[in-house]
Design an enzyme around this catalytic site. Sequence first.
Site, PDB file in Angstrom:
ATOM      1  N   ARG A   1     -10.031   0.030  14.568  1.00 24.08           N
ATOM      2  CA  ARG A   1     -10.012   0.274  13.437  1.00 24.08           C
ATOM      3  C   ARG A   1     -11.197  -0.593  12.455  1.00 24.08           C
ATOM      4  O   ARG A   1     -11.993  -0.381  12.996  1.00 24.08           O
ATOM      5  CB  ARG A   1      -8.764   0.664  13.590  1.00 24.08           C
ATOM      6  CG  ARG A   1      -8.239   1.683  12.233  1.00 24.08           C
ATOM      7  CD  ARG A   1      -6.974   1.445  11.989  1.00 24.08           C
ATOM      8  NE  ARG A   1      -6.267   0.478  11.372  1.00 24.08           N
ATOM      9  CZ  ARG A   1      -5.325   0.101  10.556  1.00 24.08           C
ATOM     10  NH1 ARG A   1      -3.948   1.268  11.302  1.00 24.08           N
ATOM     11  NH2 ARG A   1      -4.400  -0.847  10.200  1.00 24.08           N
TER      12      ARG A   1
ATOM     13  N   TYR B   1      15.355  30.147   8.090  1.00 26.94           N
ATOM     14  CA  TYR B   1      14.299  30.668   8.744  1.00 26.94           C
ATOM     15  C   TYR B   1      14.617  30.989  10.403  1.00 26.94           C
ATOM     16  O   TYR B   1      15.275  29.883  10.976  1.00 26.94           O
ATOM     17  CB  TYR B   1      12.678  30.040   8.230  1.00 26.94           C
ATOM     18  CG  TYR B   1      12.397  30.913   7.116  1.00 26.94           C
ATOM     19  CD1 TYR B   1      12.254  31.885   6.491  1.00 26.94           C
ATOM     20  CD2 TYR B   1      12.437  29.665   5.895  1.00 26.94           C
ATOM     21  CE1 TYR B   1      11.849  31.673   4.553  1.00 26.94           C
ATOM     22  CE2 TYR B   1      12.365  29.974   4.409  1.00 26.94           C
ATOM     23  CZ  TYR B   1      12.210  30.653   3.999  1.00 26.94           C
ATOM     24  OH  TYR B   1      11.723  31.450   3.012  1.00 26.94           O
TER      25      TYR B   1
ATOM     26  N   LYS C   1       0.882  -1.010  -0.019  1.00 23.68           N
ATOM     27  CA  LYS C   1      -0.022   0.004  -0.399  1.00 23.68           C
ATOM     28  C   LYS C   1       0.822   1.331   0.061  1.00 23.68           C
ATOM     29  O   LYS C   1       2.358   0.860  -0.114  1.00 23.68           O
ATOM     30  CB  LYS C   1      -1.017   0.050   1.244  1.00 23.68           C
ATOM     31  CG  LYS C   1       0.257  -0.138   2.670  1.00 23.68           C
ATOM     32  CD  LYS C   1      -0.754  -0.225   3.725  1.00 23.68           C
ATOM     33  CE  LYS C   1      -0.297  -0.328   5.263  1.00 23.68           C
ATOM     34  NZ  LYS C   1      -1.310  -0.702   5.927  1.00 23.68           N
TER      35      LYS C   1
ATOM     36  N   MET D   1      11.513  24.825   2.373  1.00 22.12           N
ATOM     37  CA  MET D   1      10.880  23.841   1.479  1.00 22.12           C
ATOM     38  C   MET D   1      11.543  23.630   0.651  1.00 22.12           C
ATOM     39  O   MET D   1      11.502  22.157   0.377  1.00 22.12           O
ATOM     40  CB  MET D   1       9.406  24.786   0.911  1.00 22.12           C
ATOM     41  CG  MET D   1       8.524  23.737   0.364  1.00 22.12           C
ATOM     42  SD  MET D   1       7.417  25.019  -0.486  1.00 22.12           S
ATOM     43  CE  MET D   1       6.420  25.983   0.184  1.00 22.12           C
TER      44      MET D   1
HETATM   45  C1  PLP Z   1      -0.203  -1.996   6.711  1.00 22.80           C
HETATM   46  C2  PLP Z   1      -0.605  -2.655   7.369  1.00 22.80           C
HETATM   47  C3  PLP Z   1       0.096  -3.628   7.649  1.00 22.80           C
HETATM   48  C4  PLP Z   1       1.886  -3.703   7.636  1.00 22.80           C
HETATM   49  O1  PLP Z   1       1.900  -3.098   8.334  1.00 22.80           O
HETATM   50  P1  PLP Z   1       3.766  -2.654   8.806  1.00 22.80           P
HETATM   51  O2  PLP Z   1       4.206  -2.513  10.127  1.00 22.80           O
HETATM   52  O3  PLP Z   1       3.988  -1.849   7.955  1.00 22.80           O
HETATM   53  O4  PLP Z   1       4.316  -4.425   8.618  1.00 22.80           O
HETATM   54  C5  PLP Z   1      -0.690  -5.309   7.782  1.00 22.80           C
HETATM   55  N1  PLP Z   1      -2.008  -5.283   8.071  1.00 22.80           N
HETATM   56  C6  PLP Z   1      -2.174  -4.633   7.943  1.00 22.80           C
HETATM   57  C7  PLP Z   1      -3.991  -4.650   7.730  1.00 22.80           C
HETATM   58  C8  PLP Z   1      -1.957  -3.005   7.478  1.00 22.80           C
HETATM   59  O5  PLP Z   1      -2.985  -1.882   7.906  1.00 22.80           O
END
Ligand code: PLP
Length: 353
Positions: free
Chosen positions: A131, A243, A37, A291
Amino acid sequence: MLPPPPPPLRLTIDLDAVAANWRDMARRSAPAAAVVKADAYGMGAREVAARLAAEGCRDLFVATWAEAAALLPLGPGLRLHVLHGLFADEIAFAAASGCVPVINTPESARLWRDAAPGRPCDLMVDTGISRLGLTPAEAAEIAPALTIDVAMSHLACADEPGHAMNAAQLAAFAALALPAARRSLANSAGVLLGRDYAFDLTRPGLALYGGALGPGHTARAVATLEARIVQTREIAAGASVGYNATWSAPRPARLAVLNIGYADGLLRAFGHGGQAVAGGERCPVAGRVSMDLLTIDVTGAPAARAGDWASIEYDLAAVAAASGLSQYELLTTLGRRFERRHIGRAAAASLAA
Ligand SMILES: *Cc1c(COP(=O)(O)O)cnc(C)c1O
């Protein structure tokens, strides 16, 4: 028009290191999926997925259908799981895609059952992170109407091995009696919690991209950041830099101004302990990150010259500790202005190959 010159900042991504990190996860927990992802945490989902498929990885996870679409078509034997489930306006694409939706709600379970009867989906069951996911009761009620590939849950505190949540979530997950082909609980840090947490499939992300999961674990570094020195200058003792004049030279100093800034993901927190290697020497950040620019103190690096490349010290665990940012943030905030280069053994150019 002439072709534009290459960008003055580059991100080199070592696919051999990704592959070695995945093999390490698979050795500890076989079989291991790969979570790709957020464009493989900024490392390039297509390139990472193609290389890991060539290494023998069979299951890939993305968050959204847009991310899934960017990886299609898939080769035979590869499964792409989509973590954020399904809305009614996504169901036609989902059903045609050959991907496996992760069901998080009773509504999306009904949508999938009606639109793609008998076709596999995954179930995410919430065992304590509060979640995404079905409650255990919802999962038990819905499961008989579905063909379930992976029944999964997600750990809230895997990166704190001593946390009581880990054992509690493990027990809650193990107690689920769902008619699934496979069960999956562990993310990267969950893999290190031990074989009890591995079940039939683990879902590492961070560790693949060089994340260090705690004392006793190191992964091979994947990302190397480099930026060109735009200008050098000499300043007098007491002169301030950047800055809000947060840094003043304790002695006459020589500075190098690098073509990288917070718009590239090097957030202001990088100023706390941040370092770059220029002219063969390690040099500290001087003053605020701007930036588009980062100033370093090259007093001790007389060889550093305008036009040279400097490399940013980006050891994820060390930079996370110094900056207060997470290793995840350090990877995923890297911006679009880098020239991204993938090195390491070339994988099949397409996932379908
Ligand atoms: C992002 C995610 C992972 C991977 O987690 P890491 O800590 O990056 O290994 C695994 N399972 C779910 C459901 C996730 O959202």
